[in-house]
Design a protein around this motif. Structure first.
Motif, PDB file in Angstrom:
ATOM      1  N   LEU A   1     -74.197 -51.315  97.957  1.00 23.75           N
ATOM      2  CA  LEU A   1     -73.462 -52.385  97.275  1.00 23.75           C
ATOM      3  C   LEU A   1     -73.111 -52.023  95.833  1.00 23.75           C
ATOM      4  O   LEU A   1     -71.996 -52.294  95.379  1.00 23.75           O
ATOM      5  CB  LEU A   1     -74.283 -53.684  97.291  1.00 23.75           C
ATOM      6  CG  LEU A   1     -74.130 -54.585  98.511  1.00 23.75           C
ATOM      7  CD1 LEU A   1     -75.077 -55.770  98.413  1.00 23.75           C
ATOM      8  CD2 LEU A   1     -72.694 -55.065  98.649  1.00 23.75           C
TER       9      LEU A   1
ATOM     10  N   THR B   1     -77.694 -56.313 103.924  1.00 17.35           N
ATOM     11  CA  THR B   1     -76.596 -56.892 103.145  1.00 17.35           C
ATOM     12  C   THR B   1     -75.247 -56.526 103.758  1.00 17.35           C
ATOM     13  O   THR B   1     -74.258 -56.372 103.052  1.00 17.35           O
ATOM     14  CB  THR B   1     -76.652 -56.399 101.685  1.00 17.35           C
ATOM     15  OG1 THR B   1     -76.651 -54.962 101.685  1.00 17.35           O
ATOM     16  CG2 THR B   1     -77.887 -56.919 100.964  1.00 17.35           C
TER      17      THR B   1
ATOM     18  N   ALA C   1     -72.043 -58.645 102.823  1.00 15.12           N
ATOM     19  CA  ALA C   1     -71.514 -58.366 101.486  1.00 15.12           C
ATOM     20  C   ALA C   1     -70.826 -57.010 101.450  1.00 15.12           C
ATOM     21  O   ALA C   1     -69.799 -56.838 100.783  1.00 15.12           O
ATOM     22  CB  ALA C   1     -72.636 -58.427 100.457  1.00 15.12           C
TER      23      ALA C   1
ATOM     24  N   GLN D   1     -67.448 -57.332 103.078  1.00 13.11           N
ATOM     25  CA  GLN D   1     -66.543 -58.046 102.182  1.00 13.11           C
ATOM     26  C   GLN D   1     -65.985 -57.110 101.106  1.00 13.11           C
ATOM     27  O   GLN D   1     -64.780 -57.119 100.832  1.00 13.11           O
ATOM     28  CB  GLN D   1     -67.263 -59.223 101.525  1.00 13.11           C
ATOM     29  CG  GLN D   1     -66.359 -60.057 100.630  1.00 13.11           C
ATOM     30  CD  GLN D   1     -67.091 -61.246 100.025  1.00 13.11           C
ATOM     31  OE1 GLN D   1     -68.290 -61.420 100.227  1.00 13.11           O
ATOM     32  NE2 GLN D   1     -66.376 -62.053  99.273  1.00 13.11           N
TER      33      GLN D   1
END
Length: 198
Positions: free
Chosen positions: A126, A171, A174, A177
């Motif tokens: 991330l 995750t 996320a 996205q």
């Protein structure tokens, strides 16, 4: 105080600064740690790359807010907005497209941060994806270099896609996205580039 104790103290200082959202202080502490004769740990690399990203994002956000005010205000209020911008050198320097100290610092900071991220983090991390998005947007929004923005976003997008198959991650939503946002930016900027070349 031996080197290990000094290192521990600076890392602890960086963590305190991060909790206080003082990312310039995090960056300063971690730059000191990175110059010591010992490789950074995974946690220390995260602190360094995150502080680079947040430090630059804060400046870019400040610049955009004041620029929006300047674009909408008139008369006396426009003068106040301009005076406010001029009173903060980092905003004024970002406004200046010449090779100012702030622009140069941003370029070096982003380049160093993305190099660290590519060495220490997976393509689906991330922090790495957020950094790539921020870095590419810096080139598009501030430097007006669409080709470079597309190059950065495309490179990180493809690195992430390669690692998607069969990956389980806590995750993952996320991550998906951010990957979609990168793809949308690539498509949008490519269309923008094509329109400019006509």
């Amino acid at each position: 105080m031996v080197d290990t104790e000094i290192r521990t103290a600076y890392v602890y200082k960086a963590k305190l600064a991060e909790q206080s959202l003082r990312f310039d202080d995090v960056l300063s502490a971690m730059m000191f740690v990175s110059e010591m004769n010992q490789s950074l740990t995974y946690e220390e690399r995260n602190l360094l790359s995150t502080s680079y990203k947040k430090s630059i994002e804060t400046r870019l956000f400040s610049y955009k807010v004041v620029q929006q005010v300047e674009d909408t205000e008139h008369g006396e209020f426009l003068d106040i907005a301009k005076d406010y911008r001029e009173s903060y050198r980092y905003i004024a320097e970002i406004k200046d497209k010449n090779k100012t100290e702030t622009i140069e610092l941003a370029i070096v900071s982003y380049a160093d941060a993305i190099d660290i991220a590519r060495t220490a983090l997976t393509g689906m991390n991330l922090i790495r994806l957020e950094l790539a998005l921020s870095y590419s947007m810096f080139y598009h929004d501030i430097m007006n270099d669409i080709d470079r923005a597309i190059e950065i976003a495309s490179s990180e997008f493809h690195c992430a896609i390669v690692e998607l198959d069969g990956t389980e991650h806590d995750t993952i939503d996320a991550i998906f996205q951010l990957i979609r946002v990168l793809k949308d930016k690539i498509d949008l900027w490519t269309e923008e580039n094509n329109a400019d070349s006509r």
